[in-house]
Write a protein that holds these residues in place. Sequence first.
Motif, PDB file in Angstrom:
ATOM      1  N   LYS A 184     -35.997  -1.521 -11.401  1.00 12.48           N
ATOM      2  CA  LYS A 184     -37.138  -2.030 -10.641  1.00 12.48           C
ATOM      3  C   LYS A 184     -38.383  -2.242 -11.496  1.00 12.48           C
ATOM      4  O   LYS A 184     -39.180  -3.131 -11.235  1.00 12.48           O
ATOM      5  CB  LYS A 184     -37.465  -1.066  -9.488  1.00 12.48           C
ATOM      6  N   ARG A 185     -38.567  -1.430 -12.519  1.00 14.58           N
ATOM      7  CA  ARG A 185     -39.779  -1.530 -13.324  1.00 14.58           C
ATOM      8  C   ARG A 185     -39.604  -2.586 -14.414  1.00 14.58           C
ATOM      9  O   ARG A 185     -38.659  -2.506 -15.214  1.00 14.58           O
ATOM     10  CB  ARG A 185     -40.108  -0.179 -13.953  1.00 14.58           C
ATOM     11  N   PRO A 186     -40.494  -3.559 -14.488  1.00 10.24           N
ATOM     12  CA  PRO A 186     -40.314  -4.621 -15.491  1.00 10.24           C
ATOM     13  C   PRO A 186     -40.842  -4.228 -16.854  1.00 10.24           C
ATOM     14  O   PRO A 186     -41.693  -3.340 -16.994  1.00 10.24           O
ATOM     15  CB  PRO A 186     -41.147  -5.768 -14.913  1.00 10.24           C
ATOM     16  N   ALA A 187     -40.357  -4.903 -17.863  1.00  9.34           N
ATOM     17  CA  ALA A 187     -40.923  -4.826 -19.207  1.00  9.34           C
ATOM     18  C   ALA A 187     -41.979  -5.924 -19.317  1.00  9.34           C
ATOM     19  O   ALA A 187     -41.738  -7.072 -18.929  1.00  9.34           O
ATOM     20  CB  ALA A 187     -39.833  -5.026 -20.249  1.00  9.34           C
ATOM     21  N   ARG A 188     -43.156  -5.573 -19.806  1.00  7.31           N
ATOM     22  CA  ARG A 188     -44.259  -6.525 -19.930  1.00  7.31           C
ATOM     23  C   ARG A 188     -44.329  -7.055 -21.353  1.00  7.31           C
ATOM     24  O   ARG A 188     -44.283  -6.290 -22.320  1.00  7.31           O
ATOM     25  CB  ARG A 188     -45.590  -5.868 -19.570  1.00  7.31           C
ATOM     26  N   VAL A 189     -44.447  -8.354 -21.482  1.00  2.00           N
ATOM     27  CA  VAL A 189     -44.469  -8.994 -22.791  1.00  2.00           C
ATOM     28  C   VAL A 189     -45.679  -9.919 -22.884  1.00  2.00           C
ATOM     29  O   VAL A 189     -45.936 -10.711 -21.972  1.00  2.00           O
ATOM     30  CB  VAL A 189     -43.183  -9.806 -23.029  1.00  2.00           C
ATOM     31  N   ASP A 190     -46.415  -9.815 -23.983  1.00  5.49           N
ATOM     32  CA  ASP A 190     -47.561 -10.685 -24.252  1.00  5.49           C
ATOM     33  C   ASP A 190     -47.035 -11.972 -24.893  1.00  5.49           C
ATOM     34  O   ASP A 190     -46.693 -12.005 -26.077  1.00  5.49           O
ATOM     35  CB  ASP A 190     -48.542  -9.976 -25.180  1.00  5.49           C
ATOM     36  N   LEU A 191     -46.960 -13.044 -24.096  1.00 14.31           N
ATOM     37  CA  LEU A 191     -46.392 -14.297 -24.609  1.00 14.31           C
ATOM     38  C   LEU A 191     -47.248 -14.930 -25.693  1.00 14.31           C
ATOM     39  O   LEU A 191     -46.724 -15.655 -26.545  1.00 14.31           O
ATOM     40  CB  LEU A 191     -46.206 -15.285 -23.449  1.00 14.31           C
ATOM     41  N   SER A 192     -48.534 -14.677 -25.683  1.00 12.81           N
ATOM     42  CA  SER A 192     -49.386 -15.269 -26.719  1.00 12.81           C
ATOM     43  C   SER A 192     -48.966 -14.765 -28.104  1.00 12.81           C
ATOM     44  O   SER A 192     -49.010 -15.508 -29.089  1.00 12.81           O
ATOM     45  CB  SER A 192     -50.860 -14.942 -26.453  1.00 12.81           C
ATOM     46  N   LYS A 193     -48.507 -13.510 -28.182  1.00 12.13           N
ATOM     47  CA  LYS A 193     -48.041 -12.982 -29.463  1.00 12.13           C
ATOM     48  C   LYS A 193     -46.667 -13.544 -29.825  1.00 12.13           C
ATOM     49  O   LYS A 193     -46.376 -13.792 -30.992  1.00 12.13           O
ATOM     50  CB  LYS A 193     -47.997 -11.462 -29.412  1.00 12.13           C
ATOM     51  N   VAL A 194     -45.822 -13.731 -28.825  1.00 14.77           N
ATOM     52  CA  VAL A 194     -44.497 -14.299 -29.079  1.00 14.77           C
ATOM     53  C   VAL A 194     -44.628 -15.725 -29.612  1.00 14.77           C
ATOM     54  O   VAL A 194     -44.021 -16.098 -30.619  1.00 14.77           O
ATOM     55  CB  VAL A 194     -43.641 -14.276 -27.802  1.00 14.77           C
ATOM     56  N   PHE A 195     -45.456 -16.527 -28.937  1.00 15.56           N
ATOM     57  CA  PHE A 195     -45.661 -17.899 -29.402  1.00 15.56           C
ATOM     58  C   PHE A 195     -46.400 -17.922 -30.731  1.00 15.56           C
ATOM     59  O   PHE A 195     -46.147 -18.776 -31.589  1.00 15.56           O
ATOM     60  CB  PHE A 195     -46.435 -18.703 -28.365  1.00 15.56           C
ATOM     61  N   GLY A 196     -47.322 -16.984 -30.909  1.00  9.00           N
ATOM     62  CA  GLY A 196     -48.053 -16.922 -32.171  1.00  9.00           C
ATOM     63  C   GLY A 196     -47.153 -16.616 -33.345  1.00  9.00           C
ATOM     64  O   GLY A 196     -47.397 -17.071 -34.465  1.00  9.00           O
ATOM     65  N   ALA A 197     -46.086 -15.842 -33.091  1.00  7.98           N
ATOM     66  CA  ALA A 197     -45.139 -15.542 -34.155  1.00  7.98           C
ATOM     67  C   ALA A 197     -44.311 -16.759 -34.536  1.00  7.98           C
ATOM     68  O   ALA A 197     -43.919 -16.926 -35.691  1.00  7.98           O
ATOM     69  CB  ALA A 197     -44.219 -14.396 -33.720  1.00  7.98           C
ATOM     70  N   SER A 198     -44.052 -17.626 -33.571  1.00 10.47           N
ATOM     71  CA  SER A 198     -43.179 -18.770 -33.823  1.00 10.47           C
ATOM     72  C   SER A 198     -43.939 -20.013 -34.271  1.00 10.47           C
ATOM     73  O   SER A 198     -43.342 -20.941 -34.788  1.00 10.47           O
ATOM     74  CB  SER A 198     -42.370 -19.103 -32.562  1.00 10.47           C
ATOM     75  N   SER A 199     -45.252 -20.036 -34.083  1.00  5.49           N
ATOM     76  CA  SER A 199     -45.992 -21.255 -34.395  1.00  5.49           C
ATOM     77  C   SER A 199     -47.463 -20.967 -34.648  1.00  5.49           C
ATOM     78  O   SER A 199     -48.083 -20.147 -33.964  1.00  5.49           O
ATOM     79  CB  SER A 199     -45.866 -22.255 -33.235  1.00  5.49           C
TER      80      SER A 199
END
Length: 411
Positions: free
Chosen positions: A91-106
């Motif tokens: 039930k408890r989600p994992a939270r992810v900062d997408l700005s860091k994910v995209f920042g790593a790729s581009s």
Amino acid sequence: MLGSPNFKEVDMRILISGASISGPVLAYWLTRHGFDVTIVERATQLRKTGGHAVDLFRPAMEISAKMGVLPQIEALATGTNELSMYREGVKRPARVDLSKVFGASSDRHVEIMRDDLSEAYYRAGCDDVEYLFGDSITSISVDGDVTFEHNEPRSFDVVIGADGLHSNVHRLAFGEDAGRTRFLGGYLAVESVPKSLARNGEMAVHMGAGRMAGIYTAHPLDDARALFMFRSKEEFQIHYRDALGQKELLRRRFAGMDAAVDCWVAELDHTPTFYFDSIIQLELNTWSRGRVALVGDAGYCPGPAVGGSTSLAVIGAYVLAGELAQAKGDYPHAFASYEKAMADAVRHSRAFARTAAKSIVPTSRAGVWGLTRAAQLISMLPAGVSRAIAKMNTNGARLYDSMEYKEYAVV
């Protein structure tokens, strides 16, 4: 065999099939190079079909800036900066900062709805291009004579297929069985749902072994998008226009996943827009035949949702226009140079897509846990560290950011 016209002072008439992404980008640059361009589009107007979000990486962003549309594109960004990942049964989600994910790729990236991007490119050059909406090509002769479903026959020097994965021009020029496709083991669907089901700035994803469902909205949207991906060892014999059969397949595949997912699936009964397709890869080794060339997904789709095909289409359109200009309309020479210039980018994209298709929807609960933890770790690392790690692999996370392209002077 085709004739050998004098290319030095030729006024070339170029027909493009498709007004989505690569078509308008190609038309913009062709007109800037002095060519006479017509676009034929099956839809009766610019498509607003509830398309999904797409990514533009550094090279495509630079080309968009040259076109003067980057501020508009950035203003229409989805604004999705948080990812909530729910593992099936947890039930408890994992939270992810997408700005860091995209920042790593581009170093330079934007996520935008496909329809908004298409309109931005269309507006950039529509005043200089003839558009034939509500029509499609029915035949192309070796001499460039083209017949249409509705318009009178006309002659063109070059015909370009920019009409997507199920390209009509591809079929007419190369034949029904020309070129191989590779099934990458999955399916993708997107539907329009009420905006109240999603939260601004967040994408919520439910993940289980072999299946994934998510929802997001964007600032420019009046609705939200629910997307579904699932793995399959076999490719189903279901036509890509059979919406009823596709929806029934989705209902079976996502039954009982989660109450929220059940709600999204229920919207299939009355969604105004719906997209479904297998995740397949085109494996054509040449994208031209005689006067006809293919660009974007029509020629080298690495795989929907797994291969960065939007950025690849923008780069391909820019390069094709530039090569035609450099060759002064000598299309055999231009097509050969275009294929050579794009070969490495397409090859690397295909390899990346094959890997991504296997990892984006894991087939086991352990794989789902691993993917979730990896996303969290990237999100937790300082932006500079994650970016430095990603830059070590230009054929992986940084593939689309590291692609190079030639510069073409506009007279």
